[in-house]
Design an enzyme around this catalytic site. Structure first.
Site, PDB file in Angstrom:
ATOM      1  N   SER A   1      35.591  32.017  40.017  1.00  0.00           N
ATOM      2  CA  SER A   1      36.458  32.040  41.197  1.00  0.00           C
ATOM      3  C   SER A   1      35.597  31.851  42.432  1.00  0.00           C
ATOM      4  O   SER A   1      34.371  31.732  42.362  1.00  0.00           O
ATOM      5  CB  SER A   1      37.210  33.368  41.281  1.00  0.00           C
ATOM      6  N   LYS A   2      36.252  31.857  43.599  1.00  0.00           N
ATOM      7  CA  LYS A   2      35.529  31.662  44.853  1.00  0.00           C
ATOM      8  C   LYS A   2      34.507  32.763  45.109  1.00  0.00           C
ATOM      9  O   LYS A   2      33.495  32.546  45.770  1.00  0.00           O
ATOM     10  CB  LYS A   2      36.515  31.577  46.024  1.00  0.00           C
ATOM     11  N   ARG A   3      34.773  33.953  44.580  1.00  0.00           N
ATOM     12  CA  ARG A   3      33.825  35.035  44.841  1.00  0.00           C
ATOM     13  C   ARG A   3      32.493  34.800  44.129  1.00  0.00           C
ATOM     14  O   ARG A   3      31.503  35.448  44.442  1.00  0.00           O
ATOM     15  CB  ARG A   3      34.420  36.382  44.430  1.00  0.00           C
TER      16      ARG A   3
END
Length: 430
Positions: free
Chosen positions: A204-206
């Protein structure tokens, strides 16, 4: 093997992300390895979410990655007659019926003649499934469902292999039943392992993941992203971890090295690969690529010297404006004058005299100047640090940066002399 035809089928409901880019890349490489064809099909039957902007962005991303297409794009929104004909065949076989969907709207459902079975995955072997329930093949708005349209199109386009992520395994069971009900030959299925973050969770973006468009705008090189993506689910037989170009990768690629295990995405490793690729580019090519990121022109007549000066510090093309500014930006000598060592006055005076009337037109003339300054310092008993550190502060106002010769070459003799004179005056006033 029969003629190989693979397809990349993005949905224009969002940007092209890493998983989709890897799927596109592996389809491209598979086609090139077998001398086959890559077909692009736009799965735009989601009327509410599909946009031309997303489609255009995805096509631009594929072109930027260098993934040339042999056919397409075909758009599912323009292929309604194919789906109607397939639905008619299933109806004649008594395998479809109309019923209310979960929202109370009338949809067309497929009733599988068998609820269980298996299909073969090239990487995973036989995959068994069971308890498949009736499912929608034509939605209430008349558009085909994903699984139905994919099967009809793959059959009509003679797709020989379907390469995609393992998250599609549940879809493949339904699609296998549709192929059999329609009397069509099933393609070879290759389900790539998931891409995970360093913590083992879904990417994910994290984790630092972004869309291909975002990587482009941040200043990544296409060949760096391609080189890195290639190793997320594939390994080189001799353990190579970087490739200079997509063409080189295609020559080295062998589908027998594909794996089904999850791959770990490491944003820091991608950044490292990108920095290495930047350093490997010739100055002329690097200048061409970083031009769109520049806030203002590089020093006239010294453009390539400026590129060479900042190249080793660049990790992204977008770093260039900051790094160039750290060399050419204004300097306030009063900010560091009180920190200058005792010999700095003599260093500044000698450097200014040496620069007077001098021409510095290339890196070698900058290095010759530095050699002369070092020889003078040795004769005068001035330590190397007490020579170079004050000069670096005078020229850039910073403690560290490119090789000293690069600074003289980028600034030129006149600008360098002016900065040294101003630093000398500030030292005298401190």
């Amino acid at each position: 093997m029969d003629r190989v035809r693979v397809r990349f089928a993005p949905s224009p409901t969002g940007m092209l992300h890493l998983g989709g880019a890897r799927t596109a890349l592996f389809n491209y490489l598979f086609a090139r390895y077998h001398g086959g064809e890559l077909v692009l099909r736009v799965e735009d039957t989601d009327r509410a979410r599909s946009t031309k902007e997303f489609e255009r962005s995805q096509l631009e991303d594929l072109a930027w990655l260098g993934l040339s297409l042999d056919e397409g794009p075909y758009r599912q929104s323009e292929r309604g007659e194919f789906y109607e004909e397939a639905a008619r065949r299933l109806s004649e076989a008594g395998l479809v019926y109309e019923a209310k969907d979960e929202a109370g709207r009338t949809a067309l459902y497929f009733r599988p003649p068998a609820r269980s079975g298996s299909f073969r995955d090239v990487l995973r072997g036989e995959i068994r499934f069971s308890n498949v329930e009736d499912f929608v093949i034509r939605k209430s708005d008349g558009t085909p469902s994903y699984n139905f349209a994919a099967v009809v199109d793959d059959a009509a386009m003679s797709i020989s292999h379907v390469i995609r992520g393992e998250e599609h395994l549940p879809n493949t069971a339904r699609q296998a039943l549709l192929y059999r009900a329609l009397g069509e030959k099933e393609p070879g299925f290759i389900h790539l392992g998931l891409i995970l973050g360093p913590d083992g969770k879904k990417l994910s973006k994290r984790h630092g993941a972004a869309s291909v468009a975002e990587y482009r705008s941040e200043g990544y090189l296409s060949e760096a992203l391609v080189s890195y993506l290639a190793l997320l689910g594939w390994s080189h037989p001799r353990g190579r971890e970087e490739f200079d170009s997509l063409d080189e990768l295609a020559r080295e690629w062998d589908p027998s090295r594909l794996g089904a295990s999850p791959a770990i995405f490491d944003a820091d490793r991608l950044l490292f690969v990108n920095a290495r690729r930047i350093r490997a580019l010739p100055a002329e090519e690097l200048y061409r690529r970083l031009k769109p990121f520049l806030e203002k022109p590089l020093p006239k007549g010294r453009e390539l010297l400026a590129v060479e000066a900042v190249r080793d510090e660049m990790r992204l093309l977008s770093d260039a404006p900051r790094l160039v500014r750290e060399i050419t930006g204004p300097v306030n000598p009063s900010a560091f004058a009180h920190e200058l060592p005792e010999p700095s006055e003599a260093v500044f005076a000698h450097a200014a005299r040496t620069l007077e009337g001098r021409e510095i037109e290339d890196l070698e003339s900058g290095r010759e100047l530095v050699r002369e300054l070092r020889a003078w310092a040795k004769e005068e008993g001035v330590r190397t640090r007490d020579l170079l550190h004050p000069l670096r502060l005078a020229l850039t106002g910073r403690d560290r940066g490119p090789e000293m010769a690069h600074l003289f070459a980028v600034l030129g003799a006149g600008e360098a002399r002016g900065r040294i004179e101003r630093a000398r005056e500030a030292r005298l006033r401190a």
